[in-house]
Motif scaffolding. Structure first.
Motif, mmCIF file in Angstrom:
data_model
loop_
_atom_site.group_PDB
_atom_site.id
_atom_site.type_symbol
_atom_site.label_atom_id
_atom_site.label_comp_id
_atom_site.label_asym_id
_atom_site.label_seq_id
_atom_site.Cartn_x
_atom_site.Cartn_y
_atom_site.Cartn_z
ATOM 1 N N MET A 1 -3.940 -1.522 1.727
ATOM 2 C CA MET A 1 -4.300 -2.758 2.105
ATOM 3 C C MET A 1 -5.688 -2.585 2.189
ATOM 4 O O MET A 1 -6.311 -1.627 2.774
ATOM 5 C CB MET A 1 -3.502 -3.158 3.268
ATOM 6 C CG MET A 1 -3.916 -2.383 4.758
ATOM 7 S SD MET A 1 -3.002 -2.854 6.110
ATOM 8 C CE MET A 1 -1.325 -2.478 5.649
ATOM 9 N N ARG A 2 -6.581 -3.675 2.186
ATOM 10 C CA ARG A 2 -7.922 -3.733 2.275
ATOM 11 C C ARG A 2 -8.281 -3.962 3.839
ATOM 12 O O ARG A 2 -8.079 -4.964 4.470
ATOM 13 C CB ARG A 2 -8.614 -4.799 1.319
ATOM 14 C CG ARG A 2 -8.276 -4.529 -0.220
ATOM 15 C CD ARG A 2 -8.976 -5.693 -0.873
ATOM 16 N NE ARG A 2 -10.326 -6.032 -0.761
ATOM 17 C CZ ARG A 2 -11.220 -5.892 -1.539
ATOM 18 N NH1 ARG A 2 -11.155 -5.195 -2.566
ATOM 19 N NH2 ARG A 2 -12.669 -5.861 -0.958
ATOM 20 N N GLY A 44 -12.242 -0.538 2.488
ATOM 21 C CA GLY A 44 -11.534 -0.626 1.224
ATOM 22 C C GLY A 44 -10.121 -0.540 1.359
ATOM 23 O O GLY A 44 -9.551 -0.842 2.236
ATOM 24 N N GLU A 45 -9.484 0.012 0.287
ATOM 25 C CA GLU A 45 -8.007 0.389 0.346
ATOM 26 C C GLU A 45 -7.597 1.551 1.251
ATOM 27 O O GLU A 45 -8.212 2.618 0.955
ATOM 28 C CB GLU A 45 -7.490 0.401 -1.083
ATOM 29 C CG GLU A 45 -7.545 -0.629 -2.128
ATOM 30 C CD GLU A 45 -6.735 -1.900 -1.442
ATOM 31 O OE1 GLU A 45 -5.654 -1.564 -0.955
ATOM 32 O OE2 GLU A 45 -7.038 -2.961 -1.694
ATOM 33 N N GLY A 103 -10.497 5.518 3.713
ATOM 34 C CA GLY A 103 -11.066 4.594 2.716
ATOM 35 C C GLY A 103 -12.261 4.999 1.885
ATOM 36 O O GLY A 103 -12.294 6.154 1.681
ATOM 37 N N ARG A 150 -7.630 -6.856 8.430
ATOM 38 C CA ARG A 150 -7.013 -6.615 7.123
ATOM 39 C C ARG A 150 -7.440 -7.968 6.452
ATOM 40 O O ARG A 150 -7.559 -9.138 6.900
ATOM 41 C CB ARG A 150 -5.621 -6.729 6.928
ATOM 42 C CG ARG A 150 -5.057 -6.600 5.738
ATOM 43 C CD ARG A 150 -3.459 -6.629 5.682
ATOM 44 N NE ARG A 150 -2.866 -6.647 4.508
ATOM 45 C CZ ARG A 150 -1.692 -7.021 4.193
ATOM 46 N NH1 ARG A 150 -0.653 -7.501 5.093
ATOM 47 N NH2 ARG A 150 -1.352 -6.996 2.852
#
Length: 169
Positions: A1-2, A44-45, A103, A150
């Protein structure tokens, strides 16, 4: 998830941001109020947010509320229209350090606090939008917590979901 770590602005800051004139211009998309935030670090992810929350809970409390000041007018920051926010450099540095293992690599460039109020396609933000004044600006407030957020992207743009908050006090 970002994920990203942010400071959500309180009511008086949202009131000031709401006062910005919003002319309808081709290619300009005004950001909805529920997306207004100051990004302290974009991660980021991230597969598992729990270690990020644990790191924030271990490093952030005890530093006390941080004063932040919303500027009195809009400005251009790359391809977006923003209102700058001063005073959160130390907090952003603390967040970057606490979340460094998670991340994307933390950015090495200087932190530039801001709230994005519009995005523009094509040639970027039109000159007519730069320098729009805010009623009651500049506005100073106290940031007393950070949020792990998120980012969920869809056809209508991004929406944000707070996963956890960590108090600074």
């Amino acid at each position: 998830m970002r994920l990203f770590v942010a400071a959500w602005p309180p009511g008086e800051v949202r009131d000031a941001l709401r006062s910005i004139p919003r002319p309808t211009l081709p290619g300009v998309r005004w950001m909805p109020e529920d997306t207004w935030h100051v990004t302290l670090r974009f991660l980021g992810e991230v597969a598992d947010p729990d270690p990020v929350v644990d790191s924030l809970r271990a490093e952030v409390p005890g530093h006390g509320p941080q004063p932040a000041t919303l500027d009195a007018a809009t400005t251009r920051l790359g391809p977006v229209l923003v209102v700058r926010v001063a005073g959160l450099d130390r907090l952003a540095s603390l967040v970057r350090s606490a979340t460094a293992p998670a991340g994307d690599d933390p950015r090495s460039d200087p932190f530039v606090g801001h709230v994005t109020v519009a995005r523009a396609r094509g040639r970027g933000v039109p000159d007519a939008l730069v320098g729009l004044g805010l009623a009651g600006g500049p506005v100073t407030w106290s940031v007393d917590e950070v949020a792990l957020v998120r980012s969920i992207t869809g056809a209508a743009g991004a929406r944000y979901e707070t996963r956890a908050t960590v108090p600074l006090g």
